[in-house]
Write an enzyme that holds these catalytic residues in place. Structure first.
Site, short mmCIF file in Angstrom:
data_model
loop_
_atom_site.label_atom_id
_atom_site.label_comp_id
_atom_site.label_asym_id
_atom_site.label_seq_id
_atom_site.Cartn_x
_atom_site.Cartn_y
_atom_site.Cartn_z
N HIS A 84 0.87 -1.17 0.00
CA HIS A 84 0.00 0.00 0.00
C HIS A 84 0.91 1.23 0.00
CE1 HIS A 84 -3.82 -2.09 1.74
NE2 HIS A 84 -3.10 -2.92 1.01
N THR A 85 0.62 2.20 -0.84
CA THR A 85 1.50 3.33 -0.96
C THR A 85 1.69 4.08 0.35
OG1 THR A 85 1.93 5.39 -2.17
CG2 THR A 85 -0.38 4.86 -1.71
#
Length: 217
Positions: A84-85
């Protein structure tokens, strides 16, 4: 030295071990000759489904595995799309749920941080249920311990264990590692390898180098 494409099992009567190259259909996965995968839980022919995870075509990342590697049961290759960024103020993957939030479908890859390919060298041994993360390169001759989680590059002929994986030692001294790196026996033709198996197995580097351009260096 290429093994026949129809040959899946290296040993008669053993359906738990396969020549991995001949069980791969995903164009994003490249495997060298004689690399083996053993699985006593699932069908080893399902490697690309069970062991190569979050490997989505939209990201264009690749798994590259060299020749003569040994991959133990349950080893996993965890790709970028599992991330997940961290650039966002939230770890929620809004771009994946573009329909819900009225976002552009073309921007779905913004949901994760792209770490890149996983590259495994030649003659690498990957232990039981080890996990190798996206962006990692493992050098020739390295050993990955059972259930290690590899988050960083591993140098040639290093042994790494633990979570996260750390180097506990090198298999050989630096001079030997350098000679093996130049020798690249795994690129020899099949008959030459057969003639030199005794030297390889016994650790007789001098015999292995004899007649090669690097002998005595």
């Amino acid at each position: 030295m290429t093994i026949p494409a129809e040959r899946i099992y290296p040993r008669s009567g053993d359906t738990q071990t396969i020549y991995l190259k001949n069980g791969i259909t995903d164009p994003g996965i490249e495997v060298g000759d004689y690399t083996i995968y053993n699985d006593f839980v699932n069908d080893p022919r399902d490697f690309q489904k069970n062991n190569v995870l979050y490997h989505y075509p939209i990201n264009h990342d690749r798994l590259v595995i060299g020749k003569f590697c040994s991959i133990a049961c349950g080893a996993k290759f965890l790709f970028t799309s599992a991330n997940h960024t961290l650039r966002s103020l939230s770890t929620y993957t809004f771009p994946i749920f573009f329909e819900e939030w009225g976002l552009d479908k073309k921007c779905v890859a913004n949901a994760w941080d792209n770490k890149g390919d996983i590259v495994i060298g030649n003659d690498v041994w990957i232990g039981y249920e080890a996990v190798i993360l996206s962006g990692v390169t493992v050098g020739d001759g390295a050993i990955i311990g059972a259930r290690a989680v590899v988050t960083k590059d591993v140098p040639p002929y290093a042994i790494v264990v633990g979570v996260p994986a750390k180097i506990i030692r090198k298999r050989f001294d630096e001079d030997t590692i350098a000679k093996l790196g130049r020798l690249r026996w795994w690129d020899w033709d099949r008959e030459k390898i057969k003639r030199n198996i005794t030297a390889i197995q016994s650790g007789d580097l001098a015999a292995l180098c004899k007649g090669e351009s690097l002998y005595g260096i």
